[in-house]
Design a protein around this motif. Structure first.
Motif, PDB file in Angstrom:
ATOM      1  N   SER A  84      84.517  45.806  12.094  1.00 19.30           N
ATOM      2  CA  SER A  84      84.541  46.804  13.176  1.00 19.30           C
ATOM      3  C   SER A  84      83.817  48.082  12.770  1.00 19.30           C
ATOM      4  CB  SER A  84      85.962  47.110  13.636  1.00 19.30           C
ATOM      5  OG  SER A  84      86.901  46.778  12.700  1.00 19.30           O
ATOM      6  N   LEU A  85      83.836  48.392  11.497  1.00 12.61           N
ATOM      7  CA  LEU A  85      83.097  49.573  11.021  1.00 12.61           C
ATOM      8  C   LEU A  85      81.593  49.358  11.175  1.00 12.61           C
ATOM      9  CD1 LEU A  85      83.513  52.349   9.766  1.00 12.61           C
ATOM     10  CD2 LEU A  85      83.529  51.268   7.510  1.00 12.61           C
ATOM     11  N   SER A  86      81.173  48.134  10.992  1.00 12.43           N
ATOM     12  CA  SER A  86      79.740  47.855  11.086  1.00 12.43           C
ATOM     13  C   SER A  86      79.223  48.076  12.509  1.00 12.43           C
ATOM     14  CB  SER A  86      79.415  46.448  10.586  1.00 12.43           C
ATOM     15  OG  SER A  86      79.947  45.491  11.463  1.00 12.43           O
ATOM     16  N   VAL A  87      80.094  47.979  13.513  1.00 14.68           N
ATOM     17  CA  VAL A  87      79.668  48.238  14.899  1.00 14.68           C
ATOM     18  C   VAL A  87      80.108  49.621  15.387  1.00 14.68           C
ATOM     19  CG1 VAL A  87      79.351  45.848  15.674  1.00 14.68           C
ATOM     20  CG2 VAL A  87      81.650  46.846  15.726  1.00 14.68           C
ATOM     21  N   THR A  88      80.575  50.444  14.455  1.00 24.18           N
ATOM     22  CA  THR A  88      80.966  51.825  14.773  1.00 24.18           C
ATOM     23  C   THR A  88      79.790  52.751  14.484  1.00 24.18           C
ATOM     24  OG1 THR A  88      83.339  51.502  14.520  1.00 24.18           O
ATOM     25  CG2 THR A  88      82.511  53.691  13.971  1.00 24.18           C
ATOM     26  N   TRP A  89      79.513  53.637  15.424  1.00 22.02           N
ATOM     27  CA  TRP A  89      78.283  54.429  15.373  1.00 22.02           C
ATOM     28  C   TRP A  89      78.298  55.524  14.317  1.00 22.02           C
ATOM     29  CZ3 TRP A  89      73.399  55.066  16.107  1.00 22.02           C
ATOM     30  CH2 TRP A  89      72.838  56.340  16.268  1.00 22.02           C
ATOM     31  N   ASN A  90      79.394  56.250  14.179  1.00 20.72           N
ATOM     32  CA  ASN A  90      79.439  57.445  13.330  1.00 20.72           C
ATOM     33  C   ASN A  90      79.056  57.136  11.873  1.00 20.72           C
ATOM     34  OD1 ASN A  90      80.131  59.818  11.937  1.00 20.72           O
ATOM     35  ND2 ASN A  90      81.868  60.236  13.298  1.00 20.72           N
ATOM     36  N   LYS A  91      77.939  57.684  11.449  1.00 17.58           N
ATOM     37  CA  LYS A  91      77.417  57.406  10.104  1.00 17.58           C
ATOM     38  C   LYS A  91      78.374  57.863   9.014  1.00 17.58           C
ATOM     39  CE  LYS A  91      72.395  57.410  10.705  1.00 17.58           C
ATOM     40  NZ  LYS A  91      72.120  57.740  12.098  1.00 17.58           N
ATOM     41  N   LYS A  92      79.099  58.931   9.308  1.00 16.19           N
ATOM     42  CA  LYS A  92      80.024  59.483   8.318  1.00 16.19           C
ATOM     43  C   LYS A  92      81.108  58.458   7.960  1.00 16.19           C
ATOM     44  CE  LYS A  92      83.465  62.858   8.355  1.00 16.19           C
ATOM     45  NZ  LYS A  92      84.237  63.523   9.343  1.00 16.19           N
ATOM     46  N   TYR A  93      81.551  57.711   8.941  1.00 15.95           N
ATOM     47  CA  TYR A  93      82.556  56.672   8.682  1.00 15.95           C
ATOM     48  C   TYR A  93      81.934  55.459   8.013  1.00 15.95           C
ATOM     49  CZ  TYR A  93      85.392  59.036  12.363  1.00 15.95           C
ATOM     50  OH  TYR A  93      86.094  59.914  13.130  1.00 15.95           O
ATOM     51  N   ARG A  94      80.671  55.190   8.378  1.00 17.13           N
ATOM     52  CA  ARG A  94      80.093  53.885   8.081  1.00 17.13           C
ATOM     53  C   ARG A  94      79.226  53.836   6.828  1.00 17.13           C
ATOM     54  NH1 ARG A  94      75.395  52.570  10.429  1.00 17.13           N
ATOM     55  NH2 ARG A  94      75.763  54.070  12.101  1.00 17.13           N
ATOM     56  N   GLU A  95      78.332  54.820   6.692  1.00 16.88           N
ATOM     57  CA  GLU A  95      77.288  54.687   5.676  1.00 16.88           C
ATOM     58  C   GLU A  95      77.754  54.580   4.219  1.00 16.88           C
ATOM     59  OE1 GLU A  95      73.040  55.985   7.595  1.00 16.88           O
ATOM     60  OE2 GLU A  95      74.088  57.474   6.379  1.00 16.88           O
ATOM     61  N   PRO A  96      78.815  55.308   3.825  1.00 14.90           N
ATOM     62  CA  PRO A  96      79.229  55.190   2.412  1.00 14.90           C
ATOM     63  C   PRO A  96      79.653  53.773   2.029  1.00 14.90           C
ATOM     64  CG  PRO A  96      80.341  57.034   3.494  1.00 14.90           C
ATOM     65  CD  PRO A  96      79.634  56.260   4.563  1.00 14.90           C
ATOM     66  N   PHE A  97      79.905  52.929   3.030  1.00 12.56           N
ATOM     67  CA  PHE A  97      80.479  51.612   2.744  1.00 12.56           C
ATOM     68  C   PHE A  97      79.496  50.473   2.982  1.00 12.56           C
ATOM     69  CE2 PHE A  97      83.642  54.640   4.275  1.00 12.56           C
ATOM     70  CZ  PHE A  97      84.366  54.795   3.098  1.00 12.56           C
ATOM     71  N   GLU A  98      78.250  50.840   3.287  1.00 13.14           N
ATOM     72  CA  GLU A  98      77.261  49.786   3.539  1.00 13.14           C
ATOM     73  C   GLU A  98      76.828  49.143   2.231  1.00 13.14           C
ATOM     74  OE1 GLU A  98      74.446  51.843   6.055  1.00 13.14           O
ATOM     75  OE2 GLU A  98      75.540  51.173   7.831  1.00 13.14           O
ATOM     76  N   PRO A  99      76.426  47.886   2.179  1.00 15.40           N
ATOM     77  CA  PRO A  99      76.253  47.015   3.337  1.00 15.40           C
ATOM     78  C   PRO A  99      77.575  46.493   3.904  1.00 15.40           C
ATOM     79  CG  PRO A  99      75.781  45.791   1.330  1.00 15.40           C
ATOM     80  CD  PRO A  99      76.087  47.201   0.926  1.00 15.40           C
ATOM     81  N   LEU A 100      77.631  46.455   5.217  1.00 11.40           N
ATOM     82  CA  LEU A 100      78.816  45.927   5.903  1.00 11.40           C
ATOM     83  C   LEU A 100      78.447  44.579   6.522  1.00 11.40           C
ATOM     84  CD1 LEU A 100      79.906  49.343   7.361  1.00 11.40           C
ATOM     85  CD2 LEU A 100      81.249  47.988   5.776  1.00 11.40           C
ATOM     86  N   VAL A 101      78.925  44.336   7.716  1.00 15.41           N
ATOM     87  CA  VAL A 101      78.624  43.064   8.369  1.00 15.41           C
ATOM     88  C   VAL A 101      77.420  43.276   9.269  1.00 15.41           C
ATOM     89  CG1 VAL A 101      79.523  41.305   9.919  1.00 15.41           C
ATOM     90  CG2 VAL A 101      81.049  42.447   8.313  1.00 15.41           C
ATOM     91  N   GLY A 102      76.349  42.656   8.991  1.00 17.62           N
ATOM     92  CA  GLY A 102      75.163  42.923   9.797  1.00 17.62           C
ATOM     93  C   GLY A 102      74.499  41.652  10.212  1.00 17.62           C
TER      94      GLY A 102
END
Ligand SMILES: *Cc1c(COP(=O)(O)O)cnc(C)c1O
Length: 388
Positions: free
Chosen positions: A131-149
């Motif tokens: 669900s984070l991978s489809v969440t827009w806010n970079k602040k929530y998402r980017e530190p944890f990439e790669p996610l599900v893509g």
């Protein structure tokens, strides 16, 4: 002494009791709660029917996997039946919104055998990897990439952007009203176009109704405002009447393609959750909750618009039913603080929006209380903007 990990900015008050649309701090001050635990308490804090069902269930069985049947589950299915999303007779319970989204995405990948996901700018779908991978806010998402893509984010409410939906896409996931993103309702044509193109390209249309669902927007499901039927509905927050539970609703054609082991959950569908959902479904029907949300929401939005749109820093007042946003031209932090000082609890959405997720029990007097508090918050914000 242990410390609680502070991943949320503290609100500076200790709530020791809550009932219906109100909460009390430890000094006995009464608050109008339009935060409602991110909208979880939409049926009111400690709704009597939910409390009664939970108490009764505590005396029967509490820990049980859904591999075992139990009377409360049967009762839940009976109560949910008239409320289920159109053509979706199957339900599977999980524990949180993010899990409902995770399962929905897994279903799309399994059925389509495709990998790519489409989501929208300003979306919020949860904090676990999928669900984070489809969440827009970079602040929530980017530190944890790669996610599900791979995931592509398109412009919300843009028909043109939907050209990106092609034969490689497993699913398009959309909130009928973006919640965290700023209380932004989808346009009619936009939802219809998502439905058409997903059908044409063989992708699933997943609606994330975690925040919008279960009556809040004036219909049981917000997608019902649009005259479409999606493929998968993810629900949580209000559906448990305050108890942590989420649900995924599915049509026959999807359910029959899923097999034992495709998903699982230790706590999901436990008897307490089933009891809470049963009671919540009863309340929703017996109290005509969606109808009340529609009428009260219209009244509240009208009142706020008439009184607050005259202020320069107010850009727009918008929403559907009792999901309401007051969009400012500046950060709403000070306004939310002043509103809280006036004993009304609200929350932020997007970068500039004050959000009200009111319980359906809100009265006209409560709305006036909230209006006065908001006016003070806006005036304070305006004078600060002018002085700087
Ligand atoms: C709150 C929310 C989620 C996540 O729910 P959790 O229970 O916090 O995991 C997902 N989608 C939307 C639209 C939400 O509002």
């Amino acid at each position: 002494m242990m410390k609680y990990l502070e991943l949320y900015k503290g609100r500076g008050i200790t709530i020791s009791n809550a009932k219906d649309q109100y909460a009390w701090d430890k000094d006995g001050n009464k608050y109008l709660d339009l935060h409602a635990g991110y909208g979880v308490a939409f049926l009111g804090h400690r709704n009597q029917k939910v409390v009664d069902y939970l108490k009764k269930q505590l005396d029967e069985v509490m820990a049980l996997t859904t591999a075992f049947d139990t009377p409360i589950r049967e009762e839940m299915l009976k109560e949910l039946d008239p409320l289920k999303p159109d053509d979706m007779p199957f339900v599977f319970l999980l524990n949180s919104g993010t899990e409902a989204v995770e399962f929905s995405l897994k279903i799309a990948k399994k059925l389509t055998k495709r990998k790519k996901l489409i989501a929208f700018k300003n979306s919020f779908h949860g904090r676990t990897a999928g669900s984070l991978s489809v969440t827009w806010n970079k602040k929530y998402r980017e530190p944890f990439e790669p996610l599900v893509g791979p995931v592509e984010f398109l412009d919300y409410n843009s028909l043109d952007s939907l050209k990106a939906v092609n034969e490689e896409v497993a699913a398009v996931i959309v909130e009928p009203v973006q919640g965290e993103g700023g209380v932004i309702p989808a346009d009619h044509e936009f939802m219809k176009a998502i439905r058409e193109i997903t059908r044409e390209k063989g992708a699933l249309m997943i609606v994330d109704e975690v925040q919008t669902g279960f009556g809040r927007t004036g219909k049981v499901w917000a997608y019902q405002h649009y005259g479409i039927v999606p493929d998968v509905v993810a629900s949580a927050k209000a559906i448990g009447g305050g108890f942590p539970v989420s649900a995924v609703f599915l049509p026959n054609w999807i359910a029959e393609k899923l097999e034992e082991g495709d998903h699982g959950t230790t706590y999901g569908g436990n008897p307490l959750a089933a009891a809470a959902v049963t009671a919540a479904a009863k309340v929703l029907k017996e109290d005509s909750v969606p109808e009340q949300a529609a009428t009260k929401g219209d009244m509240f939005i009208k009142m706020l618009s008439e009184e607050l749109e005259q202020y320069k820093i107010v850009r727009e007042i918008r929403g559907k039913g009792l999901m309401i946003g007051i969009d400012l031209r500046v950060n709403p932090g000070l306004a939310i603080k002043v509103i809280q000082d006036e004993k009304v609890l609200s929350l932020k959405a997007g970068l500039t929006t004050i959000r009200f997720l009111s319980p359906y029990l809100i009265t006209k007097e409560d709305m006036e209380w909230a209006l006065d508090a908001t006016r003070k918050g806006i005036i304070a914000t305006e004078s600060k903007a002018n002085s700087s």
